[in-house]
Design a protein around this motif. Structure first.
Motif, PDB file in Angstrom:
ATOM      1  N   ASP A  12     -51.501 -26.856  -9.234  1.00  9.40           N
ATOM      2  CA  ASP A  12     -50.471 -26.689  -8.201  1.00  9.40           C
ATOM      3  C   ASP A  12     -50.589 -25.356  -7.472  1.00  9.40           C
ATOM      4  O   ASP A  12     -50.223 -25.241  -6.299  1.00  9.40           O
ATOM      5  N   LEU A  13     -51.097 -24.334  -8.147  1.00  9.27           N
ATOM      6  CA  LEU A  13     -51.211 -23.011  -7.536  1.00  9.27           C
ATOM      7  C   LEU A  13     -52.126 -23.043  -6.318  1.00  9.27           C
ATOM      8  O   LEU A  13     -51.982 -22.224  -5.396  1.00  9.27           O
ATOM      9  N   ILE A  14     -53.081 -23.985  -6.290  1.00  3.12           N
ATOM     10  CA  ILE A  14     -53.996 -24.076  -5.153  1.00  3.12           C
ATOM     11  C   ILE A  14     -53.238 -24.398  -3.869  1.00  3.12           C
ATOM     12  O   ILE A  14     -53.649 -23.990  -2.774  1.00  3.12           O
ATOM     13  N   LEU A  15     -52.117 -25.101  -3.974  1.00  2.00           N
ATOM     14  CA  LEU A  15     -51.282 -25.347  -2.794  1.00  2.00           C
ATOM     15  C   LEU A  15     -50.846 -24.018  -2.182  1.00  2.00           C
ATOM     16  O   LEU A  15     -50.904 -23.827  -0.961  1.00  2.00           O
ATOM     17  N   ASN A  16     -50.417 -23.096  -3.044  1.00  2.00           N
ATOM     18  CA  ASN A  16     -50.003 -21.777  -2.574  1.00  2.00           C
ATOM     19  C   ASN A  16     -51.189 -20.961  -2.077  1.00  2.00           C
ATOM     20  O   ASN A  16     -51.053 -20.168  -1.139  1.00  2.00           O
ATOM     21  N   THR A  17     -52.348 -21.163  -2.696  1.00  2.00           N
ATOM     22  CA  THR A  17     -53.554 -20.453  -2.244  1.00  2.00           C
ATOM     23  C   THR A  17     -53.820 -20.733  -0.777  1.00  2.00           C
ATOM     24  O   THR A  17     -54.047 -19.814   0.017  1.00  2.00           O
ATOM     25  N   ILE A  18     -53.798 -22.008  -0.402  1.00  2.00           N
ATOM     26  CA  ILE A  18     -54.114 -22.379   0.976  1.00  2.00           C
ATOM     27  C   ILE A  18     -53.038 -21.877   1.931  1.00  2.00           C
ATOM     28  O   ILE A  18     -53.339 -21.391   3.031  1.00  2.00           O
ATOM     29  N   GLY A  28     -55.879  -7.101  -4.855  1.00  2.00           N
ATOM     30  CA  GLY A  28     -54.836  -6.476  -4.063  1.00  2.00           C
ATOM     31  C   GLY A  28     -54.485  -7.202  -2.779  1.00  2.00           C
ATOM     32  O   GLY A  28     -53.578  -6.774  -2.057  1.00  2.00           O
ATOM     33  N   LYS A  29     -55.175  -8.299  -2.482  1.00  2.00           N
ATOM     34  CA  LYS A  29     -54.874  -9.063  -1.269  1.00  2.00           C
ATOM     35  C   LYS A  29     -53.739 -10.055  -1.565  1.00  2.00           C
ATOM     36  O   LYS A  29     -53.585 -10.526  -2.691  1.00  2.00           O
ATOM     37  N   PRO A  30     -52.928 -10.391  -0.560  1.00  2.00           N
ATOM     38  CA  PRO A  30     -51.767 -11.279  -0.781  1.00  2.00           C
ATOM     39  C   PRO A  30     -52.139 -12.762  -0.804  1.00  2.00           C
ATOM     40  O   PRO A  30     -51.520 -13.589  -0.131  1.00  2.00           O
ATOM     41  N   VAL A  31     -53.159 -13.094  -1.579  1.00  2.00           N
ATOM     42  CA  VAL A  31     -53.580 -14.490  -1.723  1.00  2.00           C
ATOM     43  C   VAL A  31     -53.682 -14.793  -3.215  1.00  2.00           C
ATOM     44  O   VAL A  31     -54.413 -14.119  -3.945  1.00  2.00           O
ATOM     45  N   GLN A  52     -51.706 -17.497   6.057  1.00  2.00           N
ATOM     46  CA  GLN A  52     -50.951 -16.314   6.491  1.00  2.00           C
ATOM     47  C   GLN A  52     -51.850 -15.088   6.556  1.00  2.00           C
ATOM     48  O   GLN A  52     -51.768 -14.290   7.501  1.00  2.00           O
ATOM     49  N   TYR A  53     -52.709 -14.922   5.551  1.00  2.00           N
ATOM     50  CA  TYR A  53     -53.582 -13.748   5.508  1.00  2.00           C
ATOM     51  C   TYR A  53     -54.558 -13.744   6.675  1.00  2.00           C
ATOM     52  O   TYR A  53     -54.806 -12.702   7.293  1.00  2.00           O
ATOM     53  N   LEU A  54     -55.114 -14.900   6.986  1.00  2.00           N
ATOM     54  CA  LEU A  54     -56.112 -14.996   8.052  1.00  2.00           C
ATOM     55  C   LEU A  54     -55.484 -15.069   9.436  1.00  2.00           C
ATOM     56  O   LEU A  54     -56.135 -14.742  10.433  1.00  2.00           O
ATOM     57  N   GLY A  55     -54.246 -15.523   9.510  1.00  2.00           N
ATOM     58  CA  GLY A  55     -53.620 -15.722  10.812  1.00  2.00           C
ATOM     59  C   GLY A  55     -54.262 -16.860  11.581  1.00  2.00           C
ATOM     60  O   GLY A  55     -54.258 -16.870  12.815  1.00  2.00           O
ATOM     61  N   GLN A  56     -54.817 -17.818  10.848  1.00  2.00           N
ATOM     62  CA  GLN A  56     -55.481 -18.969  11.456  1.00  2.00           C
ATOM     63  C   GLN A  56     -55.037 -20.232  10.726  1.00  2.00           C
ATOM     64  O   GLN A  56     -55.030 -20.264   9.487  1.00  2.00           O
ATOM     65  N   PRO A  57     -54.675 -21.274  11.444  1.00  2.00           N
ATOM     66  CA  PRO A  57     -54.240 -22.500  10.770  1.00  2.00           C
ATOM     67  C   PRO A  57     -55.381 -23.162  10.009  1.00  2.00           C
ATOM     68  O   PRO A  57     -56.550 -23.086  10.414  1.00  2.00           O
TER      69      PRO A  57
END
Length: 207
Positions: free
Chosen positions: A63-69, A182-185, A74-79
């Motif tokens: 389930d965590l992979i859902l949050n990963t994507i 340290g990245k928000p992913v 958000q991190y990339l700023g690209q859909p």
């Protein structure tokens, strides 16, 4: 040539997405219909339903992979285009996926990507693959299945030209891991489906 990166939820494909920009980012989600496995976060369930364009019940992946994507978007700023084929239970095959017949990968991962490509693009694309330096054998095995133009086919239709930026640039696993510190992913400890026959039995038992 249009460029595409398929993100899997793992650190390597995410590294590709972050450091080698593509025209499209896609994520193929493996779904199941067992409501006992539905995530408890109802807002997350609704969000994923909106992303895939149908009711989301559960996933065969962590389930965590859902949050990963979601984090990665958000991190990339690209859909990221979320894709989903038939649920695992509806593959209608005579046996479970096994080492000799990996119909799960073909029907739950590759086919949804091909169907999306066929509907949205329809011409050969350059596909960035997240193989790292040291995984040249995997890359060569993939290239061996390409035609004289370097294109892989699905249903006899050439559609993607695989390239391997991390192999070309000598990016090993340690650099990938350090990049994401340290990245928000958020990332799951194990990628791919829970219960995959490729996993070590001790890992499966722990999960």
């Amino acid at each position: 040539m249009i460029t595409v990166t398929s993100v899997s939820g793992g650190q390597s494909s995410a590294y590709i997405a972050a450091n080698y920009p593509s025209d499209y980012l896609i994520f193929s989600l493996v779904t199941i219909e067992d409501r006992k496995c539905t995530p408890t976060d109802k807002k997350l369930v609704q969000l994923i339903s909106d992303k895939i364009g149908r009711e989301f019940i559960a996933t065969a992946e962590d389930d965590l992979i859902l949050n990963t994507i979601l984090d990665l978007e958000q991190y990339l700023g690209q859909p990221i285009q979320w894709l989903a084929g038939k649920p695992f239970e509806k593959l209608r095959k005579s046996s479970l996926p096994n080492i000799n017949w990996r119909h799960c990968t073909e029907l739950l991962k590759i086919k949804p990507m091909y169907d999306w490509w066929k509907n949205e693009i329809g011409e050969p694309v350059e596909m960035k693959i997240g193989f790292r330096a040291g995984e040249e054998r995997r890359a060569n095995n993939m290239l061996a299945k390409c035609d004289e133009n370097g294109l892989r086919a699905y249903n006899k239709k050439p559609w993607q030209k695989p390239i391997f930026p991390m192999i070309t640039d000598s990016i090993h696993r340690d650099k990938v891991v350090n990049f994401w510190k340290g990245k928000p992913v958020r990332f799951a400890a194990q990628n791919n489906c829970v219960g995959c026959f490729h996993r070590n039995p001790l890992v499966l038992r722990k999960m």
